[in-house]
Design a protein around this motif. Structure first.
Motif, PDB file in Angstrom:
ATOM      1  N   PHE A   5       0.838  -1.195   0.000  1.00 42.72           N
ATOM      2  CA  PHE A   5       0.000   0.000   0.000  1.00 42.72           C
ATOM      3  C   PHE A   5       0.879   1.254   0.000  1.00 42.72           C
ATOM      4  O   PHE A   5       1.678   1.462   0.902  1.00 42.72           O
ATOM      5  CB  PHE A   5      -0.922  -0.010   1.220  1.00 42.72           C
ATOM      6  CG  PHE A   5      -1.791  -1.240   1.302  1.00 42.72           C
ATOM      7  CD1 PHE A   5      -2.789  -1.468   0.370  1.00 42.72           C
ATOM      8  CD2 PHE A   5      -1.592  -2.189   2.297  1.00 42.72           C
ATOM      9  CE1 PHE A   5      -3.591  -2.600   0.441  1.00 42.72           C
ATOM     10  CE2 PHE A   5      -2.384  -3.317   2.381  1.00 42.72           C
ATOM     11  CZ  PHE A   5      -3.390  -3.525   1.452  1.00 42.72           C
ATOM     12  N   ARG A   6       0.698   2.076  -1.009  1.00 45.02           N
ATOM     13  CA  ARG A   6       1.514   3.296  -1.120  1.00 45.02           C
ATOM     14  C   ARG A   6       0.936   4.437  -0.306  1.00 45.02           C
ATOM     15  O   ARG A   6       1.656   5.310   0.150  1.00 45.02           O
ATOM     16  CB  ARG A   6       1.616   3.718  -2.599  1.00 45.02           C
ATOM     17  CG  ARG A   6       2.350   2.716  -3.471  1.00 45.02           C
ATOM     18  CD  ARG A   6       2.229   3.062  -4.936  1.00 45.02           C
ATOM     19  NE  ARG A   6       0.830   3.095  -5.359  1.00 45.02           N
ATOM     20  CZ  ARG A   6       0.399   2.745  -6.568  1.00 45.02           C
ATOM     21  NH1 ARG A   6       1.253   2.296  -7.473  1.00 45.02           N
ATOM     22  NH2 ARG A   6      -0.883   2.807  -6.875  1.00 45.02           N
ATOM     23  N   THR A   7      -0.384   4.444  -0.128  1.00 41.90           N
ATOM     24  CA  THR A   7      -1.045   5.496   0.640  1.00 41.90           C
ATOM     25  C   THR A   7      -2.081   4.871   1.554  1.00 41.90           C
ATOM     26  O   THR A   7      -2.709   3.866   1.193  1.00 41.90           O
ATOM     27  CB  THR A   7      -1.736   6.520  -0.281  1.00 41.90           C
ATOM     28  OG1 THR A   7      -2.692   5.830  -1.117  1.00 41.90           O
ATOM     29  CG2 THR A   7      -0.733   7.260  -1.152  1.00 41.90           C
ATOM     30  N   ALA A   8      -2.283   5.460   2.729  1.00 45.06           N
ATOM     31  CA  ALA A   8      -3.260   4.914   3.675  1.00 45.06           C
ATOM     32  C   ALA A   8      -3.871   6.027   4.498  1.00 45.06           C
ATOM     33  O   ALA A   8      -3.194   7.000   4.850  1.00 45.06           O
ATOM     34  CB  ALA A   8      -2.603   3.891   4.601  1.00 45.06           C
ATOM     35  N   LEU A   9      -5.155   5.882   4.810  1.00 49.35           N
ATOM     36  CA  LEU A   9      -5.839   6.757   5.756  1.00 49.35           C
ATOM     37  C   LEU A   9      -6.161   5.930   6.989  1.00 49.35           C
ATOM     38  O   LEU A   9      -6.770   4.855   6.879  1.00 49.35           O
ATOM     39  CB  LEU A   9      -7.103   7.350   5.151  1.00 49.35           C
ATOM     40  CG  LEU A   9      -7.835   8.400   6.007  1.00 49.35           C
ATOM     41  CD1 LEU A   9      -8.494   9.460   5.114  1.00 49.35           C
ATOM     42  CD2 LEU A   9      -8.907   7.761   6.909  1.00 49.35           C
ATOM     43  N   LEU A  32       0.762   8.796   4.487  1.00 47.86           N
ATOM     44  CA  LEU A  32      -0.342   8.659   5.419  1.00 47.86           C
ATOM     45  C   LEU A  32      -1.260   9.873   5.449  1.00 47.86           C
ATOM     46  O   LEU A  32      -0.816  11.009   5.278  1.00 47.86           O
ATOM     47  CB  LEU A  32       0.205   8.452   6.839  1.00 47.86           C
ATOM     48  CG  LEU A  32       1.024   7.187   7.078  1.00 47.86           C
ATOM     49  CD1 LEU A  32       1.693   7.250   8.444  1.00 47.86           C
ATOM     50  CD2 LEU A  32       0.159   5.938   6.968  1.00 47.86           C
ATOM     51  N   VAL A  33      -2.537   9.598   5.719  1.00 49.74           N
ATOM     52  CA  VAL A  33      -3.499  10.600   6.162  1.00 49.74           C
ATOM     53  C   VAL A  33      -3.962  10.148   7.537  1.00 49.74           C
ATOM     54  O   VAL A  33      -4.528   9.052   7.682  1.00 49.74           O
ATOM     55  CB  VAL A  33      -4.708  10.716   5.210  1.00 49.74           C
ATOM     56  CG1 VAL A  33      -5.660  11.818   5.689  1.00 49.74           C
ATOM     57  CG2 VAL A  33      -4.252  10.969   3.781  1.00 49.74           C
ATOM     58  N   GLY A  75     -15.302  13.051   2.127  1.00 47.08           N
ATOM     59  CA  GLY A  75     -14.969  13.821   0.935  1.00 47.08           C
ATOM     60  C   GLY A  75     -13.505  13.695   0.562  1.00 47.08           C
ATOM     61  O   GLY A  75     -13.155  13.625  -0.633  1.00 47.08           O
ATOM     62  N   ARG A  76     -12.646  13.655   1.570  1.00 49.37           N
ATOM     63  CA  ARG A  76     -11.204  13.477   1.306  1.00 49.37           C
ATOM     64  C   ARG A  76     -10.952  12.124   0.660  1.00 49.37           C
ATOM     65  O   ARG A  76     -10.153  12.004  -0.283  1.00 49.37           O
ATOM     66  CB  ARG A  76     -10.433  13.605   2.628  1.00 49.37           C
ATOM     67  CG  ARG A  76      -8.955  13.196   2.575  1.00 49.37           C
ATOM     68  CD  ARG A  76      -8.163  14.046   1.593  1.00 49.37           C
ATOM     69  NE  ARG A  76      -6.747  13.723   1.627  1.00 49.37           N
ATOM     70  CZ  ARG A  76      -6.190  12.667   1.017  1.00 49.37           C
ATOM     71  NH1 ARG A  76      -6.950  11.816   0.354  1.00 49.37           N
ATOM     72  NH2 ARG A  76      -4.881  12.477   1.085  1.00 49.37           N
ATOM     73  N   LEU A  77     -11.613  11.086   1.134  1.00 50.21           N
ATOM     74  CA  LEU A  77     -11.431   9.755   0.562  1.00 50.21           C
ATOM     75  C   LEU A  77     -11.945   9.679  -0.877  1.00 50.21           C
ATOM     76  O   LEU A  77     -11.320   9.051  -1.732  1.00 50.21           O
ATOM     77  CB  LEU A  77     -12.166   8.715   1.416  1.00 50.21           C
ATOM     78  CG  LEU A  77     -11.454   8.196   2.654  1.00 50.21           C
ATOM     79  CD1 LEU A  77     -12.412   7.345   3.472  1.00 50.21           C
ATOM     80  CD2 LEU A  77     -10.218   7.401   2.279  1.00 50.21           C
ATOM     81  N   ALA A  78     -13.093  10.298  -1.119  1.00 50.68           N
ATOM     82  CA  ALA A  78     -13.669  10.250  -2.464  1.00 50.68           C
ATOM     83  C   ALA A  78     -12.871  11.107  -3.443  1.00 50.68           C
ATOM     84  O   ALA A  78     -12.709  10.740  -4.615  1.00 50.68           O
ATOM     85  CB  ALA A  78     -15.123  10.711  -2.419  1.00 50.68           C
ATOM     86  N   GLY A  79     -12.362  12.245  -2.963  1.00 54.33           N
ATOM     87  CA  GLY A  79     -11.658  13.170  -3.853  1.00 54.33           C
ATOM     88  C   GLY A  79     -10.208  12.821  -4.083  1.00 54.33           C
ATOM     89  O   GLY A  79      -9.659  13.065  -5.167  1.00 54.33           O
ATOM     90  N   ALA A 123     -14.538   4.894   0.209  1.00 49.22           N
ATOM     91  CA  ALA A 123     -13.248   4.426  -0.297  1.00 49.22           C
ATOM     92  C   ALA A 123     -13.366   3.332  -1.356  1.00 49.22           C
ATOM     93  O   ALA A 123     -12.546   3.271  -2.280  1.00 49.22           O
ATOM     94  CB  ALA A 123     -12.396   3.917   0.865  1.00 49.22           C
ATOM     95  N   LEU A 124     -14.345   2.450  -1.211  1.00 46.77           N
ATOM     96  CA  LEU A 124     -14.391   1.257  -2.061  1.00 46.77           C
ATOM     97  C   LEU A 124     -14.580   1.518  -3.559  1.00 46.77           C
ATOM     98  O   LEU A 124     -13.931   0.849  -4.378  1.00 46.77           O
ATOM     99  CB  LEU A 124     -15.483   0.303  -1.573  1.00 46.77           C
ATOM    100  CG  LEU A 124     -15.072  -0.768  -0.561  1.00 46.77           C
ATOM    101  CD1 LEU A 124     -16.264  -1.643  -0.220  1.00 46.77           C
ATOM    102  CD2 LEU A 124     -13.922  -1.619  -1.075  1.00 46.77           C
ATOM    103  N   PRO A 125     -15.445   2.443  -3.975  1.00 46.13           N
ATOM    104  CA  PRO A 125     -15.669   2.576  -5.415  1.00 46.13           C
ATOM    105  C   PRO A 125     -14.396   2.825  -6.222  1.00 46.13           C
ATOM    106  O   PRO A 125     -14.184   2.195  -7.268  1.00 46.13           O
ATOM    107  CB  PRO A 125     -16.641   3.765  -5.508  1.00 46.13           C
ATOM    108  CG  PRO A 125     -17.386   3.716  -4.222  1.00 46.13           C
ATOM    109  CD  PRO A 125     -16.375   3.296  -3.199  1.00 46.13           C
TER     110      PRO A 125
END
Length: 258
Positions: A5-9, A32-33, A75-79, A123-125
């Motif tokens: 995983f390169r990025t994770a929240l 990370l976020v 919104g952060r996850l979707a954007g 996150a899933l879509p």
């Protein structure tokens, strides 16, 4: 197939298991976020991880029980999609159900159930469009037993396991992994090692990250809890209710006598 995983929240990232997730992911080179209510603790952790591991760390202070703040995180996850979502934030209100204020129990559901579901839905879509990604939902061994003295907490964690296993089945074969992490008693600091009951937070976090990377639906850290799970699932429910109720009553009597 095992994923990197390169990025994770990570939610609930300012302390406890959430902080352990952040530290392990940063050490693996993951940007990370970090989400939690305490912005000061998040910023301190972010500065340390960025300096030590040369990763990008974004701080996103939010109370996930507040609708507008939860909306900001979804919104952060979707954007700006991430490769891994770690739904770690949660809490329990403990005591007799009829005596715990209703507001506390509704807040428990808002955080442990509603926020987790909405963040996962956000996150899933994109993960499915890209054909890669992971969602790690932190549940509990309480998901598998009656929970007198923490009835709503146990019910929320049973929801997390049921949702995660269902989503795992939905997305299997599409490059996306959904995993429920079910720890038992876990020390939230690093001062002591594991014993017959207590797990270390870093061991729990590592087990969860390895499980979601490997695409496993369920992760139970600790050999003692792995051995206990089949018995919990097959024991007659009446017997199980009697046993956990007796343990709860003894704990309550001990506390009252202090």
């Amino acid at each position: 197939m095992r994923q990197e995983f390169r990025t994770a929240l990570v939610t609930g990232a300012s302390s406890g298991i959430g902080e352990a997730f952040a530290r392990l992911l940063a050490a693996r080179g993951t940007d990370l976020v970090l989400v939690a209510r305490r912005g000061d603790l998040l910023r301190r952790l972010a500065d340390e991880l960025a300096a030590r591991h040369r990763v990008g760390v974004e701080v996103l202070p939010a109370d996930l029980t507040a609708p507008d703040e939860l909306e900001r995180v979804t919104g952060r996850l979707a954007g700006e999609p991430v490769d891994l979502l770690v739904n770690n934030a949660g809490f329990g209100a403990f005591g007799p159900f009829a005596e715990i204020p209703l507001a506390d129990q509704l807040k428990e559901i808002d955080l442990n159930v509603v926020a987790l579901m909405r963040l996962t839905h956000a996150a899933l879509p994109d993960m499915l469009r890209r054909g890669r990604g992971g969602v790690l939902n932190v549940a509990s061994m309480a998901a598998f037993t009656p929970s007198p003295g923490s009835a709503v907490y146990g019910a929320t964690k049973a929801y997390v396991v049921a949702l995660s296993e269902s989503l795992h089945a939905e997305v299997i074969g599409k490059g996306v992994h959904v995993t429920a992490l079910c720890p038992g008693f876990t020390r939230t600091d690093e001062s002591a090692g594991p014993d017959l009951i207590w797990l270390r937070r870093q061991d729990v976090a590592r087990a969860g990250l390895d499980a979601v990377a490997a695409g496993r639906a369920l992760c139970v850290p600790g050999i003692q809890y792995k051995l206990a799970l089949p018995a919990l699932r097959t024991a007659p429910r009446a017997l199980l209710r009697t046993a956990v109720n007796r343990a709860w009553q003894q704990a309550a009597d001990t506390k009252t006598g202090e």
